[in-house]
Design an enzyme around this catalytic site. Structure first.
Site, PDB file in Angstrom:
ATOM      1  N   TRP A 356       1.015  -1.283  -0.061  1.00  0.00           N
ATOM      2  CA  TRP A 356       0.125   0.088  -0.058  1.00  0.00           C
ATOM      3  C   TRP A 356       1.019   1.328   0.062  1.00  0.00           C
ATOM      4  CZ3 TRP A 356      -1.507   3.528   4.298  1.00  0.00           C
ATOM      5  CH2 TRP A 356      -0.492   3.162   5.553  1.00  0.00           C
ATOM      6  N   ASP A 357       2.178   0.965   0.039  1.00  0.00           N
ATOM      7  CA  ASP A 357       3.205   2.261   0.114  1.00  0.00           C
ATOM      8  C   ASP A 357       3.151   3.090  -1.262  1.00  0.00           C
ATOM      9  OD1 ASP A 357       3.797   0.276   2.330  1.00  0.00           O
ATOM     10  OD2 ASP A 357       6.097   0.465   1.744  1.00  0.00           O
ATOM     11  N   GLU A 485       1.550  -1.577  13.127  1.00  0.00           N
ATOM     12  CA  GLU A 485       1.644  -2.798  13.183  1.00  0.00           C
ATOM     13  C   GLU A 485       2.006  -3.601  14.313  1.00  0.00           C
ATOM     14  OE1 GLU A 485       2.578  -3.751   8.421  1.00  0.00           O
ATOM     15  OE2 GLU A 485       4.290  -3.364   9.692  1.00  0.00           O
ATOM     16  N   LYS A 590       4.329   1.961  16.183  1.00  0.00           N
ATOM     17  CA  LYS A 590       5.332   1.705  15.123  1.00  0.00           C
ATOM     18  C   LYS A 590       5.494   3.033  14.211  1.00  0.00           C
ATOM     19  CE  LYS A 590       6.775  -1.508  11.586  1.00  0.00           C
ATOM     20  NZ  LYS A 590       6.616  -2.739  10.804  1.00  0.00           N
ATOM     21  N   GLN A 591       4.556   3.612  13.534  1.00  0.00           N
ATOM     22  CA  GLN A 591       4.329   4.482  12.619  1.00  0.00           C
ATOM     23  C   GLN A 591       2.806   5.120  12.628  1.00  0.00           C
ATOM     24  OE1 GLN A 591       3.831   1.508   9.256  1.00  0.00           O
ATOM     25  NE2 GLN A 591       2.762   2.974   8.618  1.00  0.00           N
TER      26      GLN A 591
END
Length: 754
Positions: A356-357, A485, A590-591
């Site tokens: 999906w990046d 994640e 994580k992000q």
């Protein structure tokens, strides 16, 4: 590891203890193929030998003891392909191996002007010193071609030189089971007076995935003072031409190796040898100098459109150019069947697969720095794999389309359940990319035709994936993994719920504009539309009004909430020190998760909402995803948190160059590299585009003197320069345009100073 230079990645040190990291940072490619910065003459020390070909992959078996209904049948992996740079070298019967051979004056550089890799050193042999230099590039003029040039000069004594120029498919993936070979030979021919070739094919697989064949051809041109002896050899999965010649003191020679590659993606196996010979005739006729001149021209045109010039911060300058160069070496829209893998052509981990990046991080940048057809092609890539997305949803017993988290062909090919079938939020990013393209370019032709099919298919998935809670009288989405994640199988991830309803809203908005034939084909009934609207109206979003934040998921605030700064330094990154169980129970992110949604739908939130959520979530974030720093940098800049924005820009710009996450040795983080451009243009320059309105709110980082970039917007080229006196916008090409600068409309006809 490398010196700071605005246009070069260069060093005078061979980092034997970090050889893999050095190889990653000097990887090159041309969108068709690429390889790590391995040494032509070979290297017996620790190294990851890797050559990769776009769209060539293998379906590895995934069915294991815990296989469940709905799991993918296979795990798709990029294949380490035939090695074509191999040129084992001996001088005076001494094998040249920089892990063992004495040498000095080592120099290695990747020229970002033109994606040419250069290396030189002097070998010290008994009574002899020979200077060796190697130059190589993957041609952007003839994308199936690669060129390697070796120059040898005898500085002291004399040298008997022997080179074994090879095409070698005796390779394997490091992550393969029991070092299994994935290649089988179909044919070979070694020729000492012309072109040698090797044809190989991937081994059989039990799935409905075609086998890939590749034919590599090579011709070696030698210029030397004395005649050379040339012989040919071959063996299993190998062809080789041996060249031997003598150099007296002060004499030089140049060996140029031309390589061509054709694959079954373009040429049937039985036609590949002939096609390779034809290509080789063209390549050899052009020669090294003409191919390099064409390479320089193509890259000059790319830089003219995409370069970001930073005055006052050489590290930042090098970082942004390195990232742009690596992105363009991976993908520039030359093949509609390809996409952008997280590792590109730089390693095996994730390599070659689509995540999906692309939609979340690449498309926002490529819209501004490449011709519109490049992004249009990325959207068509998803449309062409719509059948696979329907298959993925059906595997879960759901309607509509679930685009894959990881794929080569549209079918999900990742075997971690929490990623493969819980990170369903990627559907929202794919829909959002359609809106971005349409809004930014003003071109409605894609959404009115193919795009509406994708949007309806995704909307039907969301409508089936939600459930209605009778107790709360609201719709919910349980059992998901959000962008963070470091949490799995949560209920009501705010980002996922938000992007699901946004997709339904956008689809309902665009349906009336679609072609009549498409509306008839899709047959979205009044009842279906009403159901979508009901989901929009009654979706549940976790929220804490006391804190003034959107809650990441239902139980997030029940965790032991504490900042990431509380983690001991010797336990960072936590993904390399903690068990997965400990990570999942921790509050650490994580992000960007909630903040990813605020970034995507930026115009829908107030500054107060943005600030409260940023102030709550950023301190909890460990930024252990390469995708994380850029989103936080953009929001920090918008909120006036300049120091934090600069810190996070530096992290995203130099993530690989400085090996922030201690994981670059197995390949670069290609898809996160757009983050450095986004942090400058959407962050520092405050560029936003919404509802036909292009706006800027530039700031100049304290230690920068000036920065300049250009964007391609609706058939216009606009150059933006920000310095201590303000911002200058100049229309370089196209019709006049009204832009908003610091919330004031400005008519852009030539140059506007704000």
């Amino acid at each position: 590891m490398f010196d700071i230079d605005p246009w070069l990645i260069r060093t005078h040190t061979l980092a034997k203890d970090d050889k893999r990291l050095q190889e990653s940072l000097t990887a090159i490619g041309n969108g068709y193929m690429g390889l790590r910065g391995n040494f032509e003459e070979g290297y017996s020390g620790d190294s990851l030998q890797g050559t990769y070909y776009g769209g060539v992959w293998f379906p590895d078996k995934t069915r294991v003891g815990w296989w469940k209904i709905g799991y993918p049948e296979y795990f798709g992996k990029a294949i380490n392909g035939p090695d074509f740079i191999s040129m084992p070298l001996t001088i005076n019967n001494v094998p040249i191996d920089l892990a063992k051979t004495p040498f000095h004056d080592f120099y290695l550089s990747l020229d970002m002007h033109n994606a040419v890799l250069h290396r030189e050193f002097i070998v010290d042999l008994p009574d002899t010193q020979v200077q060796l230099s190697f130059d190589r590039f993957m041609s952007n003029d003839i994308r199936q071609a690669a060129v390697i040039r070796m120059t040898a000069t005898t500085l002291q004594g004399s040298a008997d030189i022997r080179v074994e120029s090879r095409l070698d498919s005796n390779v394997h993936n490091e992550d393969s089971n029991y070092e299994e070979m994935l290649w089988q030979e179909l044919g070979r021919h070694a020729d000492s007076n012309g072109t040698s070739y090797l044809t190989v094919i991937t081994k059989p697989n039990p799935y409905d995935v075609p086998r890939f064949s590749i034919t590599l051809s090579m011709t070696n041109h030698l210029t030397s003072p004395a005649p050379a002896t040339r012989t040919a050899e071959d063996g299993s999965l190998l062809v080789q031409e041996d060249l031997s010649w003598h150099l007296g003191e002060g004499e030089s020679s140049t060996l140029t190796k031309f390589v061509t590659v054709v694959t079954s993606r373009d040429i049937p196996t039985d036609k590949q040898v002939e096609a390779g010979q034809d290509l080789m005739s063209k390549v050899a006729h052009k020669g090294y100098d003409a191919l390099l001149a064409a390479q320089n021209k193509i890259w000059r045109e790319r830089w003219d459109m995409a370069d970001v010039v930073i005055d006052g911060d050489d590290e930042a300058q090098q970082g942004i150019r390195f990232n742009l160069a690596q992105l363009f070496m991976t993908y520039y829209g030359d093949d509609a069947r390809l996409n952008i893998g997280p590792k590109g052509f730089t390693g095996e981990k994730y390599g070659g697969a689509t995540y999906w990046d692309t939609e979340a991080y690449i498309i926002p940048m490529y819209l501004s720095v490449t011709p519109p057809k490049v992004v249009r092609q990325l959207l068509e890539y998803r449309y062409n794999q719509l059948a696979g997305a329907f298959h993925n949803a059906q595997q879960q017993g759901l309607k509509g389309a679930l685009f894959p988290m990881v794929t080569f062909n549209g079918i999900e090919s990742h075997n971690e359940w929490e990623i493969t079938f819980e990170e369903i939020h990627r559907n929202g990013a794919i829909a959002h990319a359609i809106a971005q393209y349409t809004d930014y370019t003003g071109d409605h032709s894609y959404v009115d035709d193919h795009g509406i099919e994708v949007l309806v298919a995704i909307s039907r998935f969301w409508a089936d994936r939600v459930h209605f809670s009778k107790r709360k009288g609201q719709y919910m989405i349980h059992g998901v993994t959000g962008p963070n994640e470091y949490e799995n199988n949560v209920n009501n991830n705010w980002y996922t719920n938000t992007m699901a309803t946004w997709t339904l809203r956008y689809t309902l908005k665009m349906l009336p504009e679609a072609k009549a034939s498409q509306r008839e084909k899709l047959a979205v009934s009044a009842e279906e539309k009403a159901h979508w609207q009901d989901i929009i109206d009654r979706m549940y979003y976790p929220e804490d009004k006391k804190l003034g934040i959107f809650v990441q998921n239902d139980t997030f605030l029940d965790k032991d909430i504490r900042p990431a700064s509380s983690i001991p330094a010797d336990q960072r990154p936590i993904n390399q020190h903690w068990s997965w169980d400990r990570i999942l129970r921790s509050p650490f992110i994580k992000q960007a998760d909630v903040l990813q949604g605020i970034y995507f739908l930026n115009d829908e939130f107030t500054m107060q909402q943005k600030e409260r959520n940023y102030d709550f979530y950023e301190p909890l974030t460990v930024h252990e995803s390469s995708l994380s720093p850029s989103i936080h940098a953009i929001l920090a800049a918008e909120l006036g948190k300049e120091d934090k924005a600069v810190e996070l820009y530096q992290r995203t710009a130099r993530l690989d160059l400085d090996n922030y996450n201690n994981d670059t040795d197995d390949g670069l983080h290609i898809t996160s590299m757009s983050g450095s451009w986004l942090a400058i243009v959407q962050g520092f320059a405050g560029m936003r585009q919404h509802a036909d309105k292009l706006s800027f709110k530039p700031l100049l980082p304290k230690h920068w003197h000036k920065y300049t970039f250009a964007i391609n917007y609706r058939d216009r080229i606009i150059q933006v320069t920000v310095d201590s006196s303000g911002a200058t916008l100049q229309l370089l090409k196209g019709d006049p345009l009204t832009v908003w600068v610091y919330d004031k409309p400005e008519e852009l006809t030539a140059s506007v100073r704000a």
